[in-house]
Design a protein around this motif. Structure first.
Motif, PDB file in Angstrom:
ATOM      1  N   MET A  46      82.248  98.795  59.838  1.00  0.00           N
ATOM      2  CA  MET A  46      81.266  97.823  59.414  1.00  0.00           C
ATOM      3  C   MET A  46      80.230  98.464  58.511  1.00  0.00           C
ATOM      4  SD  MET A  46      80.884  94.834  59.794  1.00  0.00           S
ATOM      5  CE  MET A  46      79.771  93.587  59.425  1.00  0.00           C
ATOM      6  N   THR A  47      79.719  99.599  58.933  1.00  0.00           N
ATOM      7  CA  THR A  47      78.705 100.289  58.144  1.00  0.00           C
ATOM      8  C   THR A  47      79.265 100.702  56.799  1.00  0.00           C
ATOM      9  OG1 THR A  47      77.717 101.115  60.173  1.00  0.00           O
ATOM     10  CG2 THR A  47      77.101 102.226  58.147  1.00  0.00           C
ATOM     11  N   GLU A  48      80.511 101.153  56.776  1.00  0.00           N
ATOM     12  CA  GLU A  48      81.135 101.568  55.525  1.00  0.00           C
ATOM     13  C   GLU A  48      81.254 100.401  54.554  1.00  0.00           C
ATOM     14  OE1 GLU A  48      84.839 103.511  56.312  1.00  0.00           O
ATOM     15  OE2 GLU A  48      83.922 104.815  57.790  1.00  0.00           O
ATOM     16  N   ALA A  49      81.558  99.223  55.057  1.00  0.00           N
ATOM     17  CA  ALA A  49      81.690  98.057  54.186  1.00  0.00           C
ATOM     18  C   ALA A  49      80.387  97.748  53.474  1.00  0.00           C
ATOM     19  CB  ALA A  49      82.147  96.849  54.992  1.00  0.00           C
ATOM     20  N   TYR A  50      79.257  97.862  54.199  1.00  0.00           N
ATOM     21  CA  TYR A  50      77.969  97.563  53.585  1.00  0.00           C
ATOM     22  C   TYR A  50      77.467  98.684  52.694  1.00  0.00           C
ATOM     23  CZ  TYR A  50      77.601  93.421  56.431  1.00  0.00           C
ATOM     24  OH  TYR A  50      77.826  92.202  57.000  1.00  0.00           O
ATOM     25  N   SER A  51      77.811  99.921  53.011  1.00  0.00           N
ATOM     26  CA  SER A  51      77.326 101.027  52.191  1.00  0.00           C
ATOM     27  C   SER A  51      78.032 101.082  50.846  1.00  0.00           C
ATOM     28  CB  SER A  51      77.497 102.349  52.931  1.00  0.00           C
ATOM     29  OG  SER A  51      78.861 102.623  53.146  1.00  0.00           O
ATOM     30  N   CYS A  52      79.171 100.439  50.705  1.00  0.00           N
ATOM     31  CA  CYS A  52      79.916 100.437  49.453  1.00  0.00           C
ATOM     32  C   CYS A  52      79.444  99.345  48.501  1.00  0.00           C
ATOM     33  CB  CYS A  52      81.405 100.255  49.727  1.00  0.00           C
ATOM     34  SG  CYS A  52      82.123 101.642  50.628  1.00  0.00           S
ATOM     35  N   GLN A  53      78.603  98.457  48.962  1.00  0.00           N
ATOM     36  CA  GLN A  53      78.138  97.371  48.106  1.00  0.00           C
ATOM     37  C   GLN A  53      77.205  97.881  47.027  1.00  0.00           C
ATOM     38  OE1 GLN A  53      76.190  94.515  50.580  1.00  0.00           O
ATOM     39  NE2 GLN A  53      78.091  93.620  51.297  1.00  0.00           N
TER      40      GLN A  53
ATOM     41  N   ARG B  30      83.345  92.101  65.626  1.00  0.00           N
ATOM     42  CA  ARG B  30      82.522  93.021  64.836  1.00  0.00           C
ATOM     43  C   ARG B  30      81.266  93.447  65.569  1.00  0.00           C
ATOM     44  NH1 ARG B  30      82.741  91.590  58.486  1.00  0.00           N
ATOM     45  NH2 ARG B  30      85.004  91.622  58.306  1.00  0.00           N
ATOM     46  N   THR B  31      80.860  92.649  66.558  1.00  0.00           N
ATOM     47  CA  THR B  31      79.654  92.988  67.305  1.00  0.00           C
ATOM     48  C   THR B  31      79.959  93.647  68.642  1.00  0.00           C
ATOM     49  OG1 THR B  31      79.563  90.787  68.290  1.00  0.00           O
ATOM     50  CG2 THR B  31      78.317  91.131  66.249  1.00  0.00           C
ATOM     51  N   GLY B  32      81.216  93.886  68.940  1.00  0.00           N
ATOM     52  CA  GLY B  32      81.610  94.509  70.197  1.00  0.00           C
ATOM     53  C   GLY B  32      82.728  93.736  70.866  1.00  0.00           C
ATOM     54  N   LEU B  33      83.064  94.148  72.066  1.00  0.00           N
ATOM     55  CA  LEU B  33      84.096  93.459  72.833  1.00  0.00           C
ATOM     56  C   LEU B  33      83.544  92.128  73.298  1.00  0.00           C
ATOM     57  CD1 LEU B  33      86.876  93.491  74.238  1.00  0.00           C
ATOM     58  CD2 LEU B  33      85.712  94.499  76.214  1.00  0.00           C
ATOM     59  N   ILE B  34      84.284  91.053  73.044  1.00  0.00           N
ATOM     60  CA  ILE B  34      83.855  89.716  73.433  1.00  0.00           C
ATOM     61  C   ILE B  34      84.849  89.181  74.447  1.00  0.00           C
ATOM     62  CG2 ILE B  34      83.450  87.350  72.654  1.00  0.00           C
ATOM     63  CD1 ILE B  34      82.593  88.592  69.952  1.00  0.00           C
TER      64      ILE B  34
ATOM     65  N   ARG C 232      79.442  90.096  76.173  1.00  0.00           N
ATOM     66  CA  ARG C 232      79.592  90.870  74.948  1.00  0.00           C
ATOM     67  C   ARG C 232      78.827  92.171  75.065  1.00  0.00           C
ATOM     68  NH1 ARG C 232      77.074  92.601  70.808  1.00  0.00           N
ATOM     69  NH2 ARG C 232      75.209  91.452  71.295  1.00  0.00           N
ATOM     70  N   PRO C 233      79.459  93.195  75.658  1.00  0.00           N
ATOM     71  CA  PRO C 233      78.793  94.490  75.659  1.00  0.00           C
ATOM     72  C   PRO C 233      78.731  95.012  74.218  1.00  0.00           C
ATOM     73  CG  PRO C 233      80.804  94.524  76.999  1.00  0.00           C
ATOM     74  CD  PRO C 233      80.707  93.196  76.339  1.00  0.00           C
ATOM     75  N   PRO C 234      77.562  95.279  73.696  1.00  0.00           N
ATOM     76  CA  PRO C 234      77.448  95.653  72.274  1.00  0.00           C
ATOM     77  C   PRO C 234      77.912  97.075  71.989  1.00  0.00           C
ATOM     78  CG  PRO C 234      75.325  95.786  73.321  1.00  0.00           C
ATOM     79  CD  PRO C 234      76.274  95.227  74.353  1.00  0.00           C
ATOM     80  N   HIS C 235      78.288  97.302  70.733  1.00  0.00           N
ATOM     81  CA  HIS C 235      78.526  98.659  70.259  1.00  0.00           C
ATOM     82  C   HIS C 235      77.160  99.314  70.109  1.00  0.00           C
ATOM     83  CE1 HIS C 235      82.520  97.495  68.126  1.00  0.00           C
ATOM     84  NE2 HIS C 235      82.694  97.737  69.399  1.00  0.00           N
TER      85      HIS C 235
END
Length: 75
Positions: free
Chosen positions: A1-8, A47-51, A60-63
């Motif tokens: 997820m972080t990689e997707a936003y850092s490439c913008q 994307r926000t953790g296990l649901i 939903r325990p978060p990452h």
């Protein structure tokens, strides 16, 4: 997820990133219920953790991450 936003080319604010990832998970849940209206439980890695959804409960325990000098580290 972080990689997707850092490439913008035009990075967006962290609150917007969180809202967008939450929306992706919500859309996935809605699509599951549209595809199978009598569905009693769902479990997936969003994307926000296990649901985990088991009517009528949602878990939903978060990452969790930690900022370090070289970026972030998963906890």
């Amino acid at each position: 997820m972080t990689e997707a936003y850092s490439c913008q080319q035009n990075p967006v604010a962290k609150p917007y990133q969180r809202l967008q990832t939450f929306g992706v998970d919500v859309r996935h849940i809605a699509q599951q219920y549209l595809d199978k209206p009598n569905l009693k439980s769902i479990e997936f890695q969003g994307r926000t953790g296990l649901i985990q959804i088991s009517n009528p409960h949602i878990q939903r325990p978060p990452h969790c991450f930690e900022n370090i000098r070289k970026g972030i580290r998963s906890l």
